[in-house]
Scaffold this motif. Structure first.
Motif, short mmCIF file in Angstrom:
data_model
loop_
_atom_site.label_atom_id
_atom_site.label_comp_id
_atom_site.label_asym_id
_atom_site.label_seq_id
_atom_site.Cartn_x
_atom_site.Cartn_y
_atom_site.Cartn_z
N UNK A 1 0.83 -1.21 0.00
CA UNK A 1 0.00 0.00 0.00
C UNK A 1 0.86 1.26 0.00
N UNK A 2 1.96 1.24 0.76
CA UNK A 2 2.85 2.39 0.81
C UNK A 2 3.51 2.63 -0.54
N UNK A 3 3.91 1.54 -1.19
CA UNK A 3 4.55 1.68 -2.50
C UNK A 3 3.62 2.31 -3.52
N UNK A 4 2.37 1.84 -3.57
CA UNK A 4 1.41 2.41 -4.52
C UNK A 4 1.02 3.82 -4.17
N UNK A 5 0.88 4.11 -2.88
CA UNK A 5 0.46 5.44 -2.46
C UNK A 5 1.53 6.48 -2.76
N UNK A 6 2.81 6.08 -2.70
CA UNK A 6 3.89 7.03 -2.98
C UNK A 6 3.75 7.63 -4.37
N UNK A 7 3.47 6.80 -5.37
CA UNK A 7 3.33 7.31 -6.74
C UNK A 7 2.09 8.17 -6.89
N UNK A 8 0.98 7.76 -6.28
CA UNK A 8 -0.25 8.56 -6.38
C UNK A 8 -0.08 9.90 -5.67
N UNK A 9 0.55 9.90 -4.50
CA UNK A 9 0.77 11.15 -3.78
C UNK A 9 1.66 12.09 -4.59
N UNK A 10 2.67 11.54 -5.26
CA UNK A 10 3.55 12.36 -6.09
C UNK A 10 2.78 12.95 -7.27
N UNK A 11 1.92 12.14 -7.87
CA UNK A 11 1.17 12.61 -9.04
C UNK A 11 0.27 13.79 -8.69
N UNK A 12 -0.26 13.80 -7.47
CA UNK A 12 -1.21 14.85 -7.08
C UNK A 12 -0.61 15.82 -6.06
N UNK A 13 0.72 15.78 -5.96
CA UNK A 13 1.48 16.71 -5.10
C UNK A 13 0.92 16.74 -3.67
N UNK A 14 0.62 15.56 -3.14
CA UNK A 14 0.10 15.45 -1.77
C UNK A 14 1.30 15.27 -0.83
N UNK A 15 1.88 16.38 -0.41
CA UNK A 15 3.10 16.33 0.37
C UNK A 15 2.88 15.73 1.76
#
Length: 894
Positions: A690-704
């Motif tokens: 879950x952390x691995x997938x969330x990292x890319x999604x957070x980066x895509x939407x600039x969710x710092x």
């Protein structure tokens, strides 16, 4: 048959409607001078499992191969032995097996035929199997078997269709002995569709008739023939049709004619073409049999079945024919004793289960329940055994229904041991739909049992741990330890296996990988003693641990053992596990076409079983594959209407978001991303994924904020690889890559670059080309943002390398993103992707021969590429190519 005689076995499927000539065509094999063995499935439910193959083996002098099997002898071994015996019997002169009425075959026989078909290629065996095209609807085992058989290269399919009007005229002429007028032939063709049997039946009543004199239907024509028989003969034929037997002793037992009268009547029916001559007396066609039984009154039908059931039950060796006795007694309800019918049906189910015919066993347990003769305690046991057979047959949906009924029955009597036995049917089966009910029943059974050591209590403790795996119960660690200690004190093998499984689930976190290898070793020792189920799970645990440790070669080396254990078990669930880990490895290695094939096979197995616990990861795998390849064909149909709920829905929502982002639907991806549950609610054994997938999604939407949380939670596991700890679906490679992505999102570019460089190294060392390419791209992005001296040039080189590898592997989204990054850096050139790759090799000082070996091309082709590069760039030497590559492949000035 010629092909088989020459050592290349064949399977011929003859398909058509009733009366099309399937049996007649199959029968012509007897004229070819090759030994022929016949097996025929029959419609009544009283035939033993594998009945067509039993007949064949009996004819070949090899009976007894379908006796009861030991617990360790699963279906694969049985199927291997039977296949080997049949192939051996074909040496050296060849052999033809004729399987008629395949549409009535039991599921076990159909699966055995599929197994045999896969072994035909190098044999002298020809198999001819005939089935009705009108009987495939609603018969899922038949449809599944036909689909598998059609994929075998040894299979040929012949579909018989109706005769033309001219051919109908010829057939009528043969029957009547004179030329039938064309209008009559045309009328018969319209009424029958050219079906040869139907034409023959109408032809027998023509005798100069005009069109208006023709019978309205073929059954009317058959009835006309039956009406010409004497009353005693009609009585015998009708009884034989109802009971499904033409055995004279059986018919004599239910009629008042005596053996001599029955034999005389059968001889009369044979003379009229209704049945074959002695000694077989089989009906000459199924349509005649079906028509002969149509006019028998219900009361008479019941009486006939009751008499024959009682007669068979009283004969010596009746228990060996429990299914046949049970069939007639159940058909005779309510004229017979219901408890007796139930007992016989339960015996038939036990015999089917002992012969590993799980689908047949489940059907007989259902018939035993419907017979209505079971008391409450017996009913509970029947429901439990039916559920156990359904799980073996991978009918998870049906098993849930059976277990719910069993639990209700046990609860009404406060029978906690029975309740516990019901819960344990689901051992080793992950099922989100059953999860909540199973946990509650497990707790209820434990509360009602004495608080003392017992195998049942140890297994229930382990099962409760498995039920709690998605909810992170704080008591799971203590319960798993207690279950293991209890199982060890008792020395009970089954309890020990389940306790080890529970402990494996608790240690599903990355830093528990070494513990899981030790647990797998203990389970392997049990598997070596002949427990194929233990061998399968030991292999799966070892696979999960090695992948999480980044030991990919070791994980892949263990796949043959997993596949072998699954083949020996020969259950759909075992096959699903073997297929899904193969798909996982194909994806990790960049073999995306193979990954799609195996992923779809896993999804099909899960859908067939209505098994949510297998379907969720199967669908998730296909979505992850689609995200990395950009191939919309890999996305399951109607992805927005999967119907999943709870944990399954949350998992798939994240995977759909990843797929939409890769596909260019940023808005759709962000809508899904904003609905994902908090990371605190994710079970620990899947948290790293879950952390691995969330990292890319957070980066895509600039969710710092989310990126910072990901980095904090993931940092303790930096040296592991991203995948679930108890059932790998996908691996995202080294955890350093999502750590680097998260750090970059937070603006910590130096930390990000350090993580990503290490991710490139670790992914390459592990042999994960897709993840190495992705890590290079993310490192290129980070360096392009950081803009230190040399960063831009290195970023360009990394982006070129990532893009080239992405194109070679078929990772279209990554290739697109790498090209966009290069464009943003102002790096472009007239070279093709292949030429850029060759330029990179030349810059490393490789000779043409070395370039050819590295790029898998000829030395002359390598030389040609170098010349083209020099010409396009306006260079005179390889040294200039090396300088151009080092400068980031910027287009040279004119």
């Amino acid at each position: 048959m010629d092909s088989a005689r020459s050592g290349s076995g064949r399977l011929v499927l003859i398909a058509g409607e009733p009366g099309a000539g399937k049996t007649r065509l199959a029968g012509l094999t007897a004229t070819a001078g090759v030994p022929v063995a016949h097996g025929r499935a029959i419609e009544p439910a009283g035939s033993p499992p594998y009945w067509p193959f039993r007949q064949i083996l009996q004819a070949l002098g090899r009976p007894g191969m379908f006796g009861a099997a030991s617990a360790a002898e699963e279906r694969f071994r049985r199927f291997e032995a039977v296949s080997a015996a049949l192939i051996d019997a074909a040496e050296p002169a060849g052999l033809v097996l004729v399987l008629d009425d395949l549409h009535w075959a039991d599921p076990g026989s159909l699966q055995l035929l599929v197994h045999l078909a896969r072994s035909l290629a190098a044999s002298r065996l020809a198999v001819v199997a005939a089935y009705r095209t009108t009987e495939t609807a609603g018969r899922e085992p038949l449809r599944a078997a036909l689909a598998e058989l059609s994929r075998e290269p040894a299979t040929t399919r012949i579909v018989l269709t109706g005769l033309s009007e001219a051919e109908v005229g010829e057939q009528l002429c043969d029957i009547a002995g004179w030329a039938v007028p064309e209008p009559v032939a045309a009328a018969v063709r319209r009424r029958t569709g050219g079906n040869p049997f139907f034409v023959g039946e109408l032809g027998r009543v023509l005798a100069g008739a005009r069109e208006g004199d023709l019978p309205e239907g073929v059954r009317d024509a058959v009835r006309a023939r039956l009406g010409r028989l004497t009353p005693p003969c009609r009585s015998v034929v009708a009884a034989a049709a109802v009971l499904g037997t033409t055995e004279p002793l059986d018919l004599a037992a239910v009629l008042e004619l005596g053996p001599a009268g029955v034999l005389g009547a059968l001889d009369e029916a044979a003379a009229a073409g209704i049945v074959a001559p002695a000694p077989g007396y089989d009906f000459t066609h199924d349509i005649i049999r079906e028509s002969a039984g149509l006019d028998v009154a219900t009361a008479e039908r019941l009486r006939l079945h009751a008499r024959l059931g009682g007669f068979l039950a009283a004969r010596p060796g009746a228990r060996e024919r429990a299914a046949l006795v049970a069939y007639h007694l159940i058909e005779a309800a309510p004229l017979v004793d219901a408890p007796a019918a139930t007992r016989w049906a339960a015996d038939a189910a036990e015999q089917a289960a002992a012969q590993l015919a799980w689908e047949e066993a489940a059907l007989w347990y259902e018939r035993a329940l419907r017979a209505g003769g079971a008391g409450e305690s017996e009913r509970t046991d029947l429901l439990i055994e039916r559920a156990r057979a359904q799980i073996k047959a991978y009918d998870v949906d049906g098993a849930r229904v059976s277990l719910t009924g069993a639990a209700d029955s046990a609860r009404r009597r406060a029978d906690y041991p029975a309740l516990g036995r019901a819960v344990l049917v689901m051992e080793g089966v992950t099922d989100f739909i059953w999860e909540r009910a199973g946990r509650a029943l497990c707790e209820e059974a434990l509360a009602g049992l004495p608080d003392e050591d017992s195998p049942l209590r140890a297994r229930l403790l382990a099962q409760l741990v498995a039920a709690d795996v998605w909810t992170e119960s704080p008591a799971s660690d203590q319960r798993s330890r207690a279950a293991l200690a209890m199982a060890e004190r008792l020395g009970d093998k089954r309890a020990l296996i389940e306790a080890l499984r529970a402990r494996q689930l608790v240690r599903g976190v990355p830093d528990g990988a070494r513990d899981r290898l030790e647990l797998a070793g203990r389970l392997t020792e049990i598997g070596r003693a002949g427990d194929d189920d233990a061998a399968l799970w030991a292999g799966l645990w070892r696979f999960d641990a090695h992948v999480q440790l980044g030991e990919i070669d070791r994980a892949e080396a263990g796949l043959p053992a997993v596949a072998e254990a699954a083949r020996r078990l020969r259950t759909p669930l075992a096959r699903w596990h073997a297929v899904r880990v193969r798909a996982t490895m194909d994806h990790a290695r960049g073999r995306f076409a193979d990954a799609l094939t195996h992923g779809r096979q896993a999804e099909a197995l899960a859908r067939q079983a209505a098994h949510d616990g297998a379907l969720t990861p199967s669908v998730g795998f296909l979505l992850g594959l689609a995200a990395i390849t950009g191939d919309a064909a890999a996305v399951p149909e109607e992805p927005g209407s999967t119907g999943f709920a709870g944990v399954a829905a949350e998992f798939l929502r994240a995977m759909f978001a990843t797929w939409k982002l890769a596909h260019g639907d940023r808005d759709g991806a962000e809508r899904l991303y904003r609905t994902l549950p908090p990371l605190a609610s994710v079970p620990r054994f899947v948290l790293i994924s879950a952390l691995g997938g969330t990292a890319e999604l957070a980066a895509a939407f600039d969710d710092r904020e989310m990126a910072a949380e990901v980095h904090r939670r993931l940092l303790p596991w930096a040296d592991y690889f991203v995948c679930g700890g108890a059932g790998v679906v996908l691996t995202g490679g080294s955890a350093r890559m999502p750590l680097g992505i998260a750090a970059a999102t937070c603006g910590r570019l130096d930390d990000a670059a350090g993580h990503l460089r290490e991710a490139v190294r670790r992914n390459e060392a592990a042999g994960l080309p897709p993840m190495a390419a992705a890590a290079r791209y993310h490192l290129a992005r980070t360096l392009a943002r950081r803009r230190r001296p040399g960063d831009r040039e290195e970023a360009a080189a990394l982006a070129v390398a990532a893009g080239a590898e992405a194109e070679a592997l078929g990772m279209r989204p990554l290739a697109r993103d790498a090209a966009a990054l290069l464009a943003g850096l102002g790096v472009a050139g007239p070279l093709t992707r292949r030429e850029r790759e060759i330029a990179g090799l030349a810059a490393r000082g490789l000779t043409n021969r070395q370039i050819a070996a590295a790029a898998h091309i000829s030395e002359r082709t390598a030389e040609s590429h170098i010349q083209h590069i020099l010409t396009k760039l306006g260079f005179a030497s390889r040294r200039q190519i090396a300088g151009w590559v080092a400068s980031g492949m910027r287009t040279p000035s004119p």
